[in-house]
Motif scaffolding. Structure first.
Motif, PDB file in Angstrom:
ATOM      1  N   HIS A  82      60.840   2.831 -28.902  1.00 26.92           N
ATOM      2  CA  HIS A  82      61.098   2.569 -30.316  1.00 26.92           C
ATOM      3  C   HIS A  82      60.465   3.615 -31.228  1.00 26.92           C
ATOM      4  N   ASP A 120      56.333  -0.589 -29.245  1.00 25.93           N
ATOM      5  CA  ASP A 120      56.292  -0.543 -27.772  1.00 25.93           C
ATOM      6  C   ASP A 120      54.963  -1.071 -27.247  1.00 25.93           C
ATOM      7  N   LYS A 164      52.996  -3.355 -28.618  1.00 25.31           N
ATOM      8  CA  LYS A 164      52.968  -4.825 -28.701  1.00 25.31           C
ATOM      9  C   LYS A 164      53.808  -5.443 -27.576  1.00 25.31           C
ATOM     10  N   ILE A 165      54.993  -4.857 -27.363  1.00 22.19           N
ATOM     11  CA  ILE A 165      55.868  -5.384 -26.302  1.00 22.19           C
ATOM     12  C   ILE A 165      55.149  -5.274 -24.958  1.00 22.19           C
ATOM     13  N   ASN A 171      53.902  -8.364 -22.738  1.00 21.23           N
ATOM     14  CA  ASN A 171      54.450  -8.436 -21.379  1.00 21.23           C
ATOM     15  C   ASN A 171      53.321  -8.564 -20.340  1.00 21.23           C
ATOM     16  N   SER A 175      55.389  -2.926 -36.279  1.00 18.68           N
ATOM     17  CA  SER A 175      55.507  -3.982 -35.272  1.00 18.68           C
ATOM     18  C   SER A 175      55.547  -5.376 -35.875  1.00 18.68           C
ATOM     19  N   THR A 193      61.375  -7.234 -36.187  1.00 23.76           N
ATOM     20  CA  THR A 193      60.799  -6.772 -34.918  1.00 23.76           C
ATOM     21  C   THR A 193      60.079  -7.900 -34.156  1.00 23.76           C
ATOM     22  N   ILE A 201      59.886  -8.251 -29.943  1.00 17.44           N
ATOM     23  CA  ILE A 201      58.674  -8.335 -29.105  1.00 17.44           C
ATOM     24  C   ILE A 201      58.789  -9.535 -28.154  1.00 17.44           C
ATOM     25  N   ARG A 242      61.476 -11.020 -27.122  1.00 14.01           N
ATOM     26  CA  ARG A 242      62.557 -10.830 -26.132  1.00 14.01           C
ATOM     27  C   ARG A 242      62.192  -9.767 -25.093  1.00 14.01           C
ATOM     28  N   ASP A 243      61.817  -8.569 -25.568  1.00 10.34           N
ATOM     29  CA  ASP A 243      61.604  -7.456 -24.637  1.00 10.34           C
ATOM     30  C   ASP A 243      60.348  -7.605 -23.773  1.00 10.34           C
ATOM     31  N   SER A 244      59.413  -8.426 -24.212  1.00 12.29           N
ATOM     32  CA  SER A 244      58.212  -8.661 -23.388  1.00 12.29           C
ATOM     33  C   SER A 244      58.501  -9.683 -22.301  1.00 12.29           C
TER      34      SER A 244
END
Ligand code: SF4
Length: 347
Positions: free
Chosen positions: A91, A102, A104-105, A109, A135, A140, A144, A146-148
């Motif tokens: 990102h 990225d 934070k994700i 995760n 972030s 956003t 976070i 979803r992508d984590s």
């Protein structure tokens, strides 16, 4: 009897994560903290070295937060894995080399993996919508989650009422009415809540929780990458970027000048890895030379070292030169006049 839910809170050491954990604890959830060590953290490092920061408490604020909360803190070293976040952020970067979204994700995760292994139910962060430009924005926050891979198991207690209900709210482990709807950059609601909980001596981060938000630090990291011709680093590289005055007088080398006793002591730990010099006729800094260095470079670096010593106005200053693996020798040099140091040499 209903089961006691278990949550892990991302603890940065700042006020927001402290409050978020406490809000959830108030509802009877078992909370433990997790803190990720990236190598870029501001915590304790320069504060412990530099005199000007001496008034700040020399403590690890994440540990201090956990102590205030009375919870267990898990400190997890992510230095190696985190490199990809810094070097290739999907990102992009914020205003400096901070890959906040990225980051934070990635951290959420890691926390998700941790709760899966340790059989915890959900994750808490101190995020507040609108607090940070990259972030912590309304658009956003779901990215976070979803992508984590955390999805509905990610709870932001300080702004939960501005977001859709999460699993703990749906399951009844958390009462949504006792969560908050903070929004925006104002710190006043957090300060009022801190007062309500009796927290007084909390950390006030200026700008961010890591050095990557710092403009000067980012300039030095970019310089490191461009002079090496590749984007990579190790822990010593990023630690050294936090310390001393950095000047690049020639493309092939830079010097790191200790600005005070604490920094000189810190740089001493790196003497074996670098050509280094120190004034012997006058009081002055320890200077490390980083790069491929010629005899002419040594002369220039010695004159710069003299310039940053107490002998800056003397006719000549004696500099002890310590090449790697060779014999130490001394050079008598004329200090480089300040007006002959271009501003562009300073990183
Ligand atoms: S300031 Fe640093 S640690 Fe905090 S989210 Fe941004 S990149 Fe990550």
């Amino acid at each position: 009897m209903p089961k006691q839910a278990k949550a892990v809170a991302l603890i940065s050491g700042g006020l927001d994560s402290l409050l978020a954990a406490r809000v959830v604890m108030e509802q009877g959830v078992h909370v433990e903290g997790i803190n990720f060590f990236t190598g870029f953290c501001v915590e304790g490092h320069t504060h412990a070295i530099r005199k000007k920061d001496r008034k700040r408490p020399k403590r690890n604020n994440a540990l201090w937060s956990a102590e205030q909360l009375g919870i267990k803190l898990h400190i997890v070293d992510i230095i190696e894995e985190y490199k990809d976040v810094v070097i290739n952020p999907k990102h992009g970067y914020g205003s400096n080399l901070n890959p906040c979204l990225d980051c934070k994700i990635f951290m959420v995760n890691k926390a998700r993996e941790w709760i899966d292994v340790n059989d915890f139910d959900f994750i808490i962060t101190g995020e507040v919508i609108g607090q940070r430009p990259m972030s912590q924005r309304k658009d956003t926050m779901p990215v976070i989650a979803r992508d984590s891979g955390a999805g509905e198991r990610l709870v932001r207690p300080l702004c939960a009422k501005n977001l859709p209900p999460t699993l703990p709210e749906i399951e009844g482990w958390l009462d949504r009415d006792h969560l908050y709807a903070f929004n925006g950059r104002s710190r006043k609601p957090q300060m009022a809540l801190a007062k309500q909980f009796g927290f007084e001596d909390y950390a006030q981060p200026a700008g961010g929780c890591c050095f990557l938000t710092d403009k000067q630090y980012s300039v030095k990291l970019s310089d490191l990458w461009s002079t090496r011709g590749k984007r990579e680093y190790d822990l010593d590289d990023i630690m050294l970027l936090k310390v001393g005055r950095h000047l690049r007088p020639r493309p092939n080398f830079k010097i790191i000048v200790g600005r005070e006793e604490g920094e000189n002591r810190f740089l001493e730990g790196y003497r074996k890895r670098f050509v280094h010099m120190i004034p012997t006729s006058h009081t002055g800094p320890l200077v490390l030379l980083d790069g491929e260095i010629s005899a002419a470079d040594i002369e220039l670096a010695a004159r710069l070292t003299a310039r940053f010593s107490q002998g800056r106005d003397a006719e000549r200053v004696t500099i002890e030169v310590n090449p790697k693996g060779n014999d130490t020798h001394s050079l008598d040099v004329v200090p480089l006049p300040t007006d002959e140091i271009p501003a562009g040499w300073y990183l």
